[in-house]
Enzyme design. Structure first.
Site, PDB file in Angstrom:
ATOM      1  N   GLU A 113      -8.645  55.306  30.445  1.00 50.61           N
ATOM      2  CA  GLU A 113      -9.812  54.848  29.962  1.00 50.61           C
ATOM      3  C   GLU A 113     -10.829  55.796  29.059  1.00 50.61           C
ATOM      4  O   GLU A 113     -11.335  55.753  28.179  1.00 50.61           O
ATOM      5  CB  GLU A 113     -10.691  54.014  30.652  1.00 50.61           C
ATOM      6  CG  GLU A 113     -10.125  53.079  31.579  1.00 50.61           C
ATOM      7  CD  GLU A 113      -9.644  51.616  30.367  1.00 50.61           C
ATOM      8  OE1 GLU A 113     -10.518  51.754  29.273  1.00 50.61           O
ATOM      9  OE2 GLU A 113      -9.222  50.840  30.617  1.00 50.61           O
ATOM     10  N   SER A 170      -4.731  -1.944  29.167  1.00 49.26           N
ATOM     11  CA  SER A 170      -5.276  -2.812  28.476  1.00 49.26           C
ATOM     12  C   SER A 170      -6.788  -2.223  27.941  1.00 49.26           C
ATOM     13  O   SER A 170      -7.410  -3.140  27.168  1.00 49.26           O
ATOM     14  CB  SER A 170      -5.442  -4.417  29.190  1.00 49.26           C
ATOM     15  OG  SER A 170      -4.183  -4.750  29.118  1.00 49.26           O
TER      16      SER A 170
END
Length: 765
Positions: A117, A399
């Site tokens: 890093e 439905s």
């Protein structure tokens, strides 16, 4: 006349040549140096002005930077979630965080982190100018070795502790403030403290914050006990937690681990022999089997499916919920969420026959689209972010599709009245030999649209869809959130692949008079630097208010009519409407299961305050006894009734107001609705006039009939502005629902269907 001599002429030519030669000579060196000096000093002054302006801008930005405080640096970079009452639900992932003290960070981990890093971590003072320019040059020349960017560990820590990681927030102002705070950080704390802050704060995937937490999660041990290869893997995860953790992608995790090892070798932290040995180690050596963080927070457990959707939505809005210290204020009503959870996970409200039977539900506020509660399943244990069945679209809604796909478009586009005549008779899908049947294997002949919807007859629904046209109907439901990549089929008129989230949001448009709101989980987000972003769904008018009202009026009968398919959802005194839905097994495998059983059961219901969709079924409906019998099919209605009874308490209970262009008419003793000027109304009036004109010469029996029709005609006058309940038993227009408003009718119609040809076409009542 003056005559020039030959000698004078020659002299003149000589002088001209001398003059030309002088013109060709370069300018005097002093003049040239003077010009260069002017250019140099002009550029120098411009540079000074530019630097001064940049410095002024930098310090003006720096003055508005957040205050450096140790609490932000120490605490995990967790995002906090709140409910709609602004009460904390959880710190996202931090409940599992285990922090290290500065003297507990092993040197091997320090070497791995700084090598990958920030190699010059111990040399710079918070901002590495050399590295910043080097990274910029590498980006321009594409010569970067891919190991490091321009930000130091100090800057990364500042970003995690004080700023949003959203890309759109990466402004010049933010960069200036980040650099300023990084410099102050380096002046305030030691390098060892800064590195410890970073190690404890970074997100490590799977709801884990900090490298100690990650070591315990992935390997079951402390970072001090990790070998070199495992340490390198842990150190490499923060750059891309969702990709570089060993559970998500072992190949990317391996590549990243080796990248860290190469950086350590280049930084002279390990030997060639160490490098070779560590690279030879398998990526899964010592790795625990894939698992989830245990959910210790009861609120989080109860709200798990909702939280999962919130995280998804935060990412869609451009934020990193794990890499940023956000405050997310959701639309979750924790009281409703708790009751919904208890209904599903105990038998105190609804009885479930076994623990395998699943339920999902979504509750939406129809007036703004806010998702107030969501249930993703039952008996899920402590799994974090598990399967959320409330948003899955692999089951058809039976439905409950009929009002959406068939009848609402018929009213919207064809101006049908609620008493429009339809035939329930034998029907075969065009181009096939597949006969469409109803749940009772009977046909009832001619009936009104109202009766067809209330009784949930399949054939009239499909005939209605064909009258509207498939493309028009699909366009209609697309405005209600049902979007499909391919064109739907006729059979989708009795079942749409959908989720409870889609259904609750779509039925909400009936509840509010025709406006669709995209479901919204998030109310606002506050970033680490104090910026607040509000979110709300902008409603879109998708149908006429008359369409929404007429559908609602018919759907009241589904619950209140003795012939209705949803009588188990009745709540005395409450103005509500709804629709049932079931899916039967396909013909080719139906014989393997008992008669009259179903795969799925649905109920979509609403008031003016809430829209609820409930699904009940098994995850694997084709296995063993994983089917719904007649009792289990009722569970969707019963669950709806239970939660709606609870949330309706104390809320205003008012009926829907009939739009001025919707007229009423008594037809066969039923108060029906029609649109002013619509074809159906005109046809009926013509019939009445004809009947009335011949009444004087008819027999006494026909005269009696004429009087009845004349009475019906009188009721077709313009409606008053007040609301008229459809059922004679409904209460006054406005009231509140008592806390004991729960009922269980003695009987109800059968609620299963006969299939068409496949699982996608076996929708029923």
């Amino acid at each position: 006349m003056f005559i020039m001599s030959k000698q004078d002429s020659n002299y003149s030519r000589v002088q001209q040549r001398k003059q030309q030669q002088q013109n060709k000579r370069p300018a005097h060196p002093r003049k040239k140096r003077h010009l260069f000096a002017k250019i140099f000093w002009s550029l120098f002054l411009l540079a000074v002005v530019a630097i001064a302006a940049a410095a002024t801008l930098f310090f003006s930005y720096a003055r508005t930077a957040p205050a450096l405080n140790e609490e932000n640096l120490k605490n995990p970079g967790a995002t906090v979630l709140y409910d709609s009452a602004n009460k904390k639900i959880l710190d996202l992932g931090s409940q599992n965080a285990v922090a290290l003290k500065p003297n507990e960070v092993p040197q091997q981990l320090k070497d791995a982190v700084t090598s990958i890093e920030d190699r010059r971590f111990y040399q710079h003072q918070g901002v590495d100018i050399k590295r910043t320019f080097g990274a910029a040059f590498a980006n321009l020349t594409h010569s970067s070795n891919g190991l490091q960017g321009g930000s130091t560990l100090d800057q990364q820590l500042i970003k995690l502790a004080f700023f949003s990681t959203k890309k759109s927030d990466q402004t010049l102002k933010r960069k200036a403030q980040e650099a300023w705070l990084a410099r102050k950080l380096d002046q305030t704390y030691s390098k060892n403290q800064i590195l410890t802050f970073y190690v404890n704060k970074v997100f490590m995937g799977y709801s884990s914050y900090g490298m100690q937490t990650a070591a315990k999660f992935y390997y079951g041990k402390s970072v001090k006990d990790l070998d070199l290869a495992q340490t390198a893997l842990i150190a490499g995860i923060p750059n891309a937690p969702s990709q570089y953790n060993p559970y998500s992608n072992s190949q990317l995790a391996l590549a990243r681990r080796n990248e860290v090892l190469d950086a350590m070798y280049k930084n002279k932290k390990i030997s060639q022999a160490d490098l070779t040995a560590a690279k030879a180690e398998k990526i899964d050596q010592g790795l625990l089997p894939v698992h989830q963080n245990e959910q210790k927070n009861n609120k989080a457990k109860i709200s798990d499916p909702y939280i999962k959707q919130v995280i998804t939505e935060v990412k869609k809005k451009g934020y990193d919920p794990y890499g940023s210290q956000l405050k997310i204020y959701t639309n979750l009503d924790m009281n409703i969420q708790k009751r919904l959870y208890n209904i599903a996970n105990s038998n105190d409200y609804v009885y479930f026959p076994d623990n395998k039977l699943q339920i999902a539900s979504t509750i939406v506020n129809p007036n703004n689209g806010k998702v107030v509660a969501m249930l993703g399943g039952r008996k899920t244990g402590n799994v974090t972010y598990g399967l959320n069945r409330a948003v899955q679209t692999d089951r058809t809604n039976g439905s409950t599709a009929k009002p959406l796909m068939d009848y609402a478009p018929a009213i919207e586009y064809l101006n049908w009245a609620t008493y429009h005549s339809l035939k329930d008779d034998k029907y075969t899908y065009p181009g096939t030999n597949i006969q469409l049947r109803d749940f009772d294997n009977q046909y009832k002949g001619e009936m009104t649209m109202r009766d067809a919807l209330v009784q949930s007859r399949n054939v009239p629904a499909i005939k209605t869809l064909l009258s509207v046209g498939l493309s028009k109907s699909q366009n209609f439901i697309s405005k209600l959130g049902f979007k499909y990549k391919k064109e739907l089929e006729t059979q989708n008129g009795i079942g749409l692949p959908s989720s409870t989230l889609q259904n609750a949001a779509a039925y909400a448009a009936f509840a509010n008079g025709g406006t669709y709101y995209k479901p919204e989980y998030i109310n606002r987000i506050q970033t680490a630097d104090g910026q607040v972003h509000d979110y709300s769904s902008q409603g879109k008018h998708v149908m006429e208010s008359s369409t929404a009202y007429m559908i609602t009026d018919m759907l009241k009968g589904v619950i209140n009519s003795p012939m209705g398919s949803g009588t188990r959802a009745q709540i005395p005194g409450l103005y509500q409407a709804g629709k049932t839905g079931t899916n039967a097994y396909p013909d080719d495998i139906a014989g393997k299961f008992p008669a009259d059983v179903s795969m799925d059961s649905w109920f979509n219901g609403y008031t003016k305050n809430y829209s609820i969709s409930v699904w009940v079924g098994y995850d694997h409906p084709y296995q063993g006894t994983n089917y719904l019998d007649s009792m289990s099919t009722r569970l969707a209605q019963l669950a709806y009734q239970s939660i709606m009874s609870y949330i309706a308490q104390g809320k205003t209970n008012s009926d829907w107001t009939r739009p001025s262009n919707v007229l009423t008419k008594q037809v066969n003793g039923v108060q029906e609705l029609y649109l002013a000027g619509a074809p159906d109304a005109n046809i009926i009036k013509e019939k009445e006039k004809s009947s009335s004109s011949s009444s004087s010469s008819s027999s006494s029996s026909s005269s009696s009939s004429s009087e009845e029709e004349s009475s019906e005609d009188e009721s077709s006058e313009e409606p008053s502005s007040s609301s008229e309940p459809t059922q004679s038993s409904v209460p006054e227009t406005s009231s509140t629902v008592p806390s004991s408003s729960v009922s269980t009718p003695d009987s109800e119609p059968e609620n299963s269907s006969s299939p068409a040809s496949s699982a996608e076409t076996t929708q029923g009542q």
